[in-house]
Design a protein around this motif. Structure first.
Motif, short mmCIF file in Angstrom:
data_model
loop_
_atom_site.label_atom_id
_atom_site.label_comp_id
_atom_site.label_asym_id
_atom_site.label_seq_id
_atom_site.Cartn_x
_atom_site.Cartn_y
_atom_site.Cartn_z
N UNK A 100 -3.85 -8.91 -13.00
CA UNK A 100 -4.94 -8.76 -13.69
C UNK A 100 -5.68 -7.41 -13.88
N UNK A 101 -5.58 -6.73 -12.59
CA UNK A 101 -5.84 -5.28 -12.93
C UNK A 101 -4.57 -4.53 -12.79
N UNK A 102 -4.85 -3.54 -13.68
CA UNK A 102 -3.52 -2.62 -13.90
C UNK A 102 -2.77 -2.17 -12.55
N UNK A 103 -3.77 -1.72 -11.58
CA UNK A 103 -3.29 -1.32 -10.31
C UNK A 103 -2.27 -0.13 -10.25
N UNK A 104 -2.82 0.85 -11.44
CA UNK A 104 -1.99 1.96 -11.45
C UNK A 104 -2.25 2.78 -10.27
N UNK A 105 -1.53 3.80 -10.09
CA UNK A 105 -1.94 4.72 -8.76
C UNK A 105 -2.79 5.69 -9.64
N UNK A 106 -3.95 5.88 -9.06
CA UNK A 106 -4.96 6.77 -9.55
C UNK A 106 -4.79 8.14 -9.96
N UNK A 107 -3.89 8.80 -8.84
CA UNK A 107 -3.76 10.20 -8.91
C UNK A 107 -2.58 10.53 -9.69
N UNK B 311 -6.52 4.66 4.65
CA UNK B 311 -7.55 3.52 4.32
C UNK B 311 -7.68 3.55 3.06
N UNK B 312 -8.20 4.49 2.42
CA UNK B 312 -8.64 5.00 1.06
C UNK B 312 -7.59 4.43 0.23
N UNK B 313 -6.31 5.03 0.55
CA UNK B 313 -5.00 4.56 -0.25
C UNK B 313 -4.33 3.47 0.08
N UNK B 314 -4.99 2.45 0.78
CA UNK B 314 -4.23 1.38 1.18
C UNK B 314 -3.85 0.43 0.20
N UNK B 315 -4.77 0.09 -0.81
CA UNK B 315 -4.38 -0.43 -2.12
C UNK B 315 -3.11 -0.13 -2.90
N UNK B 316 -3.19 1.30 -2.89
CA UNK B 316 -2.13 2.02 -3.62
C UNK B 316 -0.90 1.83 -2.73
N UNK B 317 -1.06 2.02 -1.64
CA UNK B 317 0.15 1.83 -0.63
C UNK B 317 0.81 0.43 -0.74
N UNK B 393 -0.54 2.02 7.60
CA UNK B 393 0.27 2.08 6.11
C UNK B 393 1.58 1.11 6.22
N UNK B 394 2.10 1.19 7.29
CA UNK B 394 3.40 0.31 7.38
C UNK B 394 3.01 -1.05 7.32
N UNK B 395 1.78 -1.40 7.97
CA UNK B 395 1.29 -2.87 8.22
C UNK B 395 0.79 -3.38 6.86
N UNK B 396 0.60 -2.53 5.91
CA UNK B 396 -0.10 -2.93 4.80
C UNK B 396 0.70 -4.07 4.21
N UNK B 397 0.11 -5.17 3.60
CA UNK B 397 0.75 -6.14 2.89
C UNK B 397 0.76 -6.18 1.61
N UNK B 398 1.93 -6.01 0.97
CA UNK B 398 2.02 -5.82 -0.48
C UNK B 398 1.17 -6.95 -1.34
N UNK B 399 0.94 -8.07 -0.71
CA UNK B 399 0.27 -9.08 -1.26
C UNK B 399 -1.16 -8.82 -1.46
N UNK B 400 -1.77 -7.58 -0.68
CA UNK B 400 -3.12 -7.28 -0.80
C UNK B 400 -3.65 -6.92 -2.29
N UNK B 401 -2.41 -6.38 -3.02
CA UNK B 401 -2.71 -6.20 -4.25
C UNK B 401 -3.26 -7.37 -5.27
N UNK B 402 -2.89 -8.55 -4.87
CA UNK B 402 -3.16 -9.57 -5.52
C UNK B 402 -4.58 -9.99 -5.36
N UNK B 403 -5.14 -9.42 -4.15
CA UNK B 403 -6.63 -10.19 -3.91
C UNK B 403 -7.55 -9.20 -4.83
#
Lengths: 237, 403
Positions: A100-107, B311-317, B393-403
């Motif tokens: 839904x969101x592009x989820x592009x890496x912002x940097x 933590x700031x980058x967790x979604x990107x990770x 970071x290693x514990x970050x769940x890829x499915x967090x992207x869906x939330x």
């Protein structure tokens, strides 16, 4: 429907996903069987809480099923909850994801976001740079290649996300409500883009959507309710 | 594509501020080590510069620096007749505090055995040394005095003839050098009333001993200047410095002198060890403790900063994991940033230190070996500090992207 085996991008049989246990047990996906061909675009419809996103996480190898088999490109990937391959490597090589969101890496710039998908798949810098530009051109955002995501509109970001999903020539593209954040015109453009990608790039595409206005774009629609799947229509026929 | 540098470039202001903070912390750690080295150098520099083979001091004392030592000046003559002794001269050391231009000025005064010793061994920063037996002084430039300045000490005014560099006492005071006689005059300077009281007391003491009974005519001299009564007292120095002739064993000469019942003898190295073990050791342990605590604080702060950045980058990770990035890509992103943070912080600490350390009240000496050690420690704590972020970071769940 007659399909040759080597044309099947995804085959899932008897998929079940259960969250919690005992009194708190919730069956999110119940005995789902689905098959998607390369070059085919399929819509996955259903009300909220029907289990669409959970099914997508199972098909995208993000979470393991409790029961059932998943076969990608003819290779058995999950047999019940046992992974038969390195799922992260498999995701990298065989899947493209759009959300839904592009989820592009912002940097990273638009081009770098596309290149990243290829470089983590061990593509050379030269090849990934060239293909990233080709894809951005194909999706009509080449002139935004050097811009950061924050400088792109929602539609442009989504196109870059599609370009990233296509980067490694995936067998299957999974999209979870990719047009939810877009207006109807841009939403339709993105759906048509998926159709174009499915047909021209020979990838199977599954799109979870609530947008019934663009259903004519799909080859098939599947409908989920209470964790169960039923094929509602074959639009091509 | 290097994700760490791309992220830093994108969030440059935050990274620069964070690195600056780490740099300040590391500068303090560097400064602690430098102050310790400065203490050691200050404590041993005089002994090294004088270069005497042997230090003859009062029996059973660890003088003249670790504790007070008083021996008669004419001990020089006794030492000179010992086989193997090339030269022997008296040494006086004491600290004075005076007002100079409205500010307190502390000087550790050393007596030079004029005319044998004119301070030729001192590291000169400006001027041309002592030219006469009285009223001239050599001072370290850290005192703030300039060549040609006049300074009242005792009842005399001394003119600064030369400036030295790096001649600091173990207490951190600037050293001053004048002839032995002048140094003693300053050391034993008394007010006229004190002199009168002492002379009266001295006459009384004379009549309480046999000498006063047998030679009553001495009472006139006892009531006069002390220099006129050699039989009642002699000029005292802190130590006698001995140079041994080439070809003679320093240890043998030391053993010979040490057999006398009224003196103790230390070699140059022995004197240094007395200084380091006695006076510097506690400060060394104190500074060492501070340094260790600061390193631990730096490591904890770095770990928290890196954890917050992660933590700031967790979604990107999570997104990276979803599209199939290997753990090494994610680990590299965090660890490279941690190492860059540490390395740039170290460089900032060094550069800031070069600028700020000269203004520290104590001398800060940066030794290459210490800098290399600190660099390795910073490298190691950078890696350790990144582990918390990597774990998250290693514990970050890829499915967090869906939330």
């Amino acid at each position: 429907m007659s399909r040759s085996n080597n044309n099947i991008a995804l085959q899932a049989t008897g998929l079940t996903k259960i969250y919690g246990s005992g009194h708190t047990e919730v069956v999110a996906v119940r005995d789902v069987t689905v098959e998607v061909n390369r070059g085919e675009i399929v819509a996955l419809l259903g009300p909220s809480g029907a289990g669409k996103s959970t099914l997508l996480t199972l098909l995208g190898l993000i979470r393991p099923p409790n029961m059932g088999q998943i076969t990608i490109d003819g290779k058995l990937v999950f047999d019940n909850h046992h992974a038969k391959v390195n799922v992260r490597t498999f995701r990298r090589q065989k899947f493209g994801f759009v959300f839904q969101k592009a989820n592009l890496i912002p940097f990273l710039t638009a081009a770098e976001n596309v290149r990243l998908a290829m470089e983590i798949n061990d593509q050379s810098v030269r090849i990934s740079r060239q293909r990233a530009m080709e894809l951005l051109e194909y999706l009509g955002v080449a002139e935004r290649a050097k811009n950061l995501p924050s400088m792109l509109s929602g539609g442009e970001q989504q196109r870059v996300a599609v370009a990233r999903a296509l980067a490694n020539r995936p067998s299957l593209i999974l999209a979870d409500e990719p047009t939810a954040a877009l207006d109807s015109v841009r939403g339709r453009q993105v759906m048509e883009l998926f159709r174009k990608v499915a047909h021209e790039q020979n990838a199977g595409v599954i799109v979870v959507t609530h947008d019934h206005r663009a259903l004519d774009v799909f080859d098939r629609t599947l409908e989920m309710e209470d964790g169960q799947l039923r094929e509602s229509s074959n639009l091509n026929k | 594509m290097n994700l760490a540098t791309k992220d830093i470039k994108h969030n440059f202001g935050r990274f620069a501020l964070t690195t600056g903070g780490i740099g300040l912390l590391l500068m303090l750690v560097m400064g602690m080590g430098g102050i310790y080295r400065g203490l050691v150098e200050d404590a041993t520099s005089l002994v090294e510069h004088i270069g005497a083979d042997l230090w003859v001091v009062q029996k059973d004392t660890r003088g003249p620096f670790a504790e007070i030592s008083r021996i008669p000046r004419n001990l020089e003559d006794r030492v000179l007749i010992v086989p193997g002794v090339e030269s022997a001269y008296g040494f006086v050391s004491h600290t004075v505090q005076r007002e100079y231009k409205g500010k307190p000025l502390r000087l550790t005064i050393q007596g030079l055995s004029w005319p044998l010793d004119k301070g030729h061994w001192l590291p000169i920063a400006a001027g041309r040394g002592l030219t006469q037996a009285h009223y001239e002084i050599i001072v370290d430039k850290s005192s703030g005095l300039q060549v040609g300045d006049n300074m009242a000490l005792g009842k005399e005014t001394f003119i600064v003839k030369e400036l030295t560099k790096g001649m600091i006492s173990q207490a951190g005071d600037a050293m001053a050098f004048m002839t032995l006689d002048d140094a003693q005059a300053v050391q034993f300077d008394l007010s006229p009333e004190s002199i009168r009281i002492e002379r009266t007391a001295r006459v009384n003491r004379l009549f309480n001993i046999d000498l006063g009974q047998t030679q009553p005519q001495m009472s006139e001299r006892a009531g006069g200047p002390s220099s006129g009564i050699p039989a009642l007292g002699t000029s005292m120095v802190s130590a006698v410095l001995v140079s041994v002739k080439p070809g003679y064993s320093i240890d043998a000469v030391a053993k010979n002198i040490e057999s006398w019942p009224d003196v103790s003898v230390y070699t140059e190295n022995g004197q240094k060890q007395l200084l380091l073990k006695g006076n510097v050791d506690r400060a060394r342990r104190q500074l060492g403790l501070f340094s260790v605590l600061l390193i631990i604080v730096s490591a904890v702060i770095m770990a928290l900063i890196l954890y917050t950045l992660t933590l700031d980058k967790l979604h990107d990770i999570a997104m990276l994991k979803l599209i199939g990035a290997r753990n090494s890509v994610i680990l590299g992103l965090i660890m490279q940033q941690a190492i860059l943070l540490g390395c740039i912080g170290f460089c900032i600490a060094y550069l800031l230190g070069q600028w700020i350390f000269p203004y520290f009240p104590r001398r800060v000496v940066l030794v290459r070996g210490d800098l290399y050690s600190l660099a390795i420690i910073v490298f190691v704590i950078s890696i350790l500090a990144s582990l918390l972020g990597i774990w998250r970071a290693i514990r970050a769940d890829p499915s967090e992207v869906l939330s």
